[in-house]
Design a protein around this motif. Structure first.
Motif, PDB file in Angstrom:
ATOM      1  N   PRO A   1      -0.426   2.339 -16.491  1.00  0.00           N
ATOM      2  CA  PRO A   1       0.729   2.065 -15.639  1.00  0.00           C
ATOM      3  C   PRO A   1       0.628   0.731 -14.909  1.00  0.00           C
ATOM      4  N   LEU A   2       1.809   0.143 -14.651  1.00  0.00           N
ATOM      5  CA  LEU A   2       1.916  -1.117 -13.920  1.00  0.00           C
ATOM      6  C   LEU A   2       2.745  -0.924 -12.661  1.00  0.00           C
ATOM      7  N   ILE A   3       2.583  -1.860 -11.752  1.00  0.00           N
ATOM      8  CA  ILE A   3       3.258  -1.726 -10.467  1.00  0.00           C
ATOM      9  C   ILE A   3       3.643  -3.103  -9.933  1.00  0.00           C
ATOM     10  N   LYS A   4       4.730  -3.147  -9.174  1.00  0.00           N
ATOM     11  CA  LYS A   4       5.096  -4.306  -8.370  1.00  0.00           C
ATOM     12  C   LYS A   4       5.193  -3.848  -6.916  1.00  0.00           C
ATOM     13  N   GLY A   5       4.852  -4.725  -5.988  1.00  0.00           N
ATOM     14  CA  GLY A   5       4.967  -4.304  -4.599  1.00  0.00           C
ATOM     15  C   GLY A   5       4.248  -5.202  -3.626  1.00  0.00           C
ATOM     16  N   LEU A   6       3.825  -4.595  -2.529  1.00  0.00           N
ATOM     17  CA  LEU A   6       3.140  -5.314  -1.451  1.00  0.00           C
ATOM     18  C   LEU A   6       2.130  -4.375  -0.803  1.00  0.00           C
ATOM     19  N   PHE A   7       0.974  -4.937  -0.473  1.00  0.00           N
ATOM     20  CA  PHE A   7      -0.102  -4.159   0.138  1.00  0.00           C
ATOM     21  C   PHE A   7      -0.667  -4.925   1.328  1.00  0.00           C
ATOM     22  N   ILE A   8      -0.924  -4.210   2.414  1.00  0.00           N
ATOM     23  CA  ILE A   8      -1.576  -4.829   3.559  1.00  0.00           C
ATOM     24  C   ILE A   8      -2.537  -3.826   4.197  1.00  0.00           C
ATOM     25  N   LYS A   9      -3.710  -4.315   4.570  1.00  0.00           N
ATOM     26  CA  LYS A   9      -4.754  -3.502   5.195  1.00  0.00           C
ATOM     27  C   LYS A   9      -5.103  -4.138   6.536  1.00  0.00           C
ATOM     28  N   VAL A  10      -5.027  -3.344   7.605  1.00  0.00           N
ATOM     29  CA  VAL A  10      -5.294  -3.879   8.943  1.00  0.00           C
ATOM     30  C   VAL A  10      -6.215  -2.937   9.706  1.00  0.00           C
TER      31      VAL A  10
ATOM     32  N   THR B   1      10.261  -3.075   3.313  1.00  0.00           N
ATOM     33  CA  THR B   1      11.401  -3.792   2.757  1.00  0.00           C
ATOM     34  C   THR B   1      10.966  -5.064   2.045  1.00  0.00           C
ATOM     35  N   GLU B   2      11.746  -5.451   1.029  1.00  0.00           N
ATOM     36  CA  GLU B   2      11.469  -6.682   0.285  1.00  0.00           C
ATOM     37  C   GLU B   2      12.233  -7.872   0.852  1.00  0.00           C
ATOM     38  N   LYS B   3      12.971  -7.673   1.912  1.00  0.00           N
ATOM     39  CA  LYS B   3      13.755  -8.769   2.480  1.00  0.00           C
ATOM     40  C   LYS B   3      12.854  -9.929   2.881  1.00  0.00           C
ATOM     41  N   GLN B   4      13.344 -11.139   2.615  1.00  0.00           N
ATOM     42  CA  GLN B   4      12.545 -12.336   2.844  1.00  0.00           C
ATOM     43  C   GLN B   4      12.051 -12.442   4.282  1.00  0.00           C
TER      44      GLN B   4
ATOM     45  N   GLU C   1      -1.794  -8.405  -0.100  1.00  0.00           N
ATOM     46  CA  GLU C   1      -1.451  -8.700  -1.493  1.00  0.00           C
ATOM     47  C   GLU C   1       0.065  -8.636  -1.658  1.00  0.00           C
ATOM     48  N   TYR C   2       0.647  -9.762  -2.048  1.00  0.00           N
ATOM     49  CA  TYR C   2       2.081  -9.829  -2.348  1.00  0.00           C
ATOM     50  C   TYR C   2       2.229  -9.870  -3.867  1.00  0.00           C
ATOM     51  N   PHE C   3       2.860  -8.859  -4.445  1.00  0.00           N
ATOM     52  CA  PHE C   3       3.053  -8.847  -5.896  1.00  0.00           C
ATOM     53  C   PHE C   3       4.413  -8.264  -6.272  1.00  0.00           C
ATOM     54  N   TYR C   4       5.422  -8.579  -5.446  1.00  0.00           N
ATOM     55  CA  TYR C   4       6.796  -8.213  -5.794  1.00  0.00           C
ATOM     56  C   TYR C   4       7.258  -8.969  -7.053  1.00  0.00           C
ATOM     57  N   ASP C   5       6.649 -10.121  -7.300  1.00  0.00           N
ATOM     58  CA  ASP C   5       7.104 -11.009  -8.376  1.00  0.00           C
ATOM     59  C   ASP C   5       6.258 -10.929  -9.641  1.00  0.00           C
TER      60      ASP C   5
ATOM     61  N   PHE D   1      -9.429   1.573   9.299  1.00  0.00           N
ATOM     62  CA  PHE D   1      -8.292   0.757   8.889  1.00  0.00           C
ATOM     63  C   PHE D   1      -7.037   1.578   8.610  1.00  0.00           C
ATOM     64  N   TYR D   2      -5.883   0.871   8.685  1.00  0.00           N
ATOM     65  CA  TYR D   2      -4.619   1.366   8.160  1.00  0.00           C
ATOM     66  C   TYR D   2      -4.359   0.664   6.834  1.00  0.00           C
ATOM     67  N   TYR D   3      -3.741   1.423   5.914  1.00  0.00           N
ATOM     68  CA  TYR D   3      -3.404   0.887   4.592  1.00  0.00           C
ATOM     69  C   TYR D   3      -1.907   1.124   4.357  1.00  0.00           C
ATOM     70  N   PHE D   4      -1.180   0.062   4.036  1.00  0.00           N
ATOM     71  CA  PHE D   4       0.257   0.161   3.800  1.00  0.00           C
ATOM     72  C   PHE D   4       0.574  -0.374   2.398  1.00  0.00           C
ATOM     73  N   LEU D   5       1.305   0.428   1.623  1.00  0.00           N
ATOM     74  CA  LEU D   5       1.705   0.014   0.272  1.00  0.00           C
ATOM     75  C   LEU D   5       3.184   0.302   0.073  1.00  0.00           C
ATOM     76  N   ASN D   6       3.920  -0.719  -0.349  1.00  0.00           N
ATOM     77  CA  ASN D   6       5.319  -0.544  -0.730  1.00  0.00           C
ATOM     78  C   ASN D   6       5.451  -0.818  -2.223  1.00  0.00           C
ATOM     79  N   VAL D   7       5.974   0.144  -2.961  1.00  0.00           N
ATOM     80  CA  VAL D   7       6.130   0.026  -4.412  1.00  0.00           C
ATOM     81  C   VAL D   7       7.581  -0.320  -4.721  1.00  0.00           C
ATOM     82  N   SER D   8       7.820  -1.505  -5.253  1.00  0.00           N
ATOM     83  CA  SER D   8       9.187  -1.917  -5.576  1.00  0.00           C
ATOM     84  C   SER D   8       9.568  -1.558  -7.007  1.00  0.00           C
TER      85      SER D   8
END
Length: 249
Positions: free
Chosen positions: A105-114, A130-133, A151-155, A191-198
């Protein structure tokens, strides 16, 4: 071993560059012994193999195959180019979708760890969904000072397995979980881990074009080479028939 000579220049040419004096002596002794053993084994084998004619035929067949292969490669290099128009590659991909199936499987999205102590967590929870600029820009600026990993990988498509390595996700089928839960927030002791799957492509789905492009191009190049050589052989055959080099009774 009559008639076989190992010349000094041949031995010098085989000697590795930069080898020490002691190592060069060892190499020379090993090389000379191997050279002699090979000749002795060949002479022994030649005198004990009764069907030399069969071996000669194998050698001749290999020689013919090597000559034809070399000629075909020269023709292909002269007449065909690997710089295919992009629209040709796209058309091949669209016409042969069954050839391009995902093994994973493949994925597009954004990940941030704080860290748990990071500021503005309420904003992070809002921005990552959100993917808004504007939200992405806020996250990028925020990550410079506060994120442990961003990690920014919406594109672009990346392997789901690569993203799962970043998450402390403890479920039986993590790939399915990520596909069903497109916005994920997790935490551990630090840590907190946030993942948005576009976007998500499962194993067995068609490969996205940008992911399959290199493979599609290679397959198209190979197909054109095969078709080209088929035409060359057909033309040679027709010419031979017309010149009566080949006659049917």
């Amino acid at each position: 071993m009559d008639g076989n000579f190992l010349y000094k220049e041949d031995l010098t040419a085989a000697l590795p560059v930069g080898v020490s004096k002691d190592d060069s002596i060892l190499f020379t002794e090993h090389y000379i012994r191997s050279w002699a053993e090979e000749i002795l084994l060949y002479e022994k084998a030649e005198n004990n193999i009764p069907d030399n004619a069969g071996i000669d035929q194998l050698v001749e067949n290999y020689r013919k195959a090597l000559i034809m292969h070399t000629y075909q490669q020269e023709l292909i290099n002269q007449r065909l180019t690997k710089d295919l128009p992009e629209e040709d590659v796209v058309a091949y991909y669209e016409q042969n979708k069954e050839l391009f199936k995902l093994d994973f499987p493949l994925i597009k999205g954004l990940f941030i760890k704080v860290p748990l102590t990071a500021p503005q967590l309420a904003n992070v929870r809002k921005w990552y969904k959100t993917e808004k600029q504007e939200a992405v820009e806020h996250l990028e600026k925020y990550s410079l000072q506060n994120a442990v990993k961003y990690e920014y990988f919406y594109d672009k498509w990346v392997s789901v397995a690569d993203i799962l390595e970043l998450l402390p996700l403890q479920v039986e089928t993590p790939e399915i979980y990520v596909n069903r839960h497109r916005q994920i927030e997790l935490k551990d002791t630090a840590f907190y881990y946030f993942l948005n799957v576009s976007d998500y492509r499962s194993a067995g789905d068609q490969k996205p074009y940008e992911f399959a492009r290199s493979e599609a191009k290679d397959l198209l190049v190979n197909q054109r080479q095969v078709n080209f050589m088929k035409q060359v052989k057909d033309d040679l055959y027709k010419q031979a028939v017309s010149k009566k080099k080949i006659i049917y009774n």
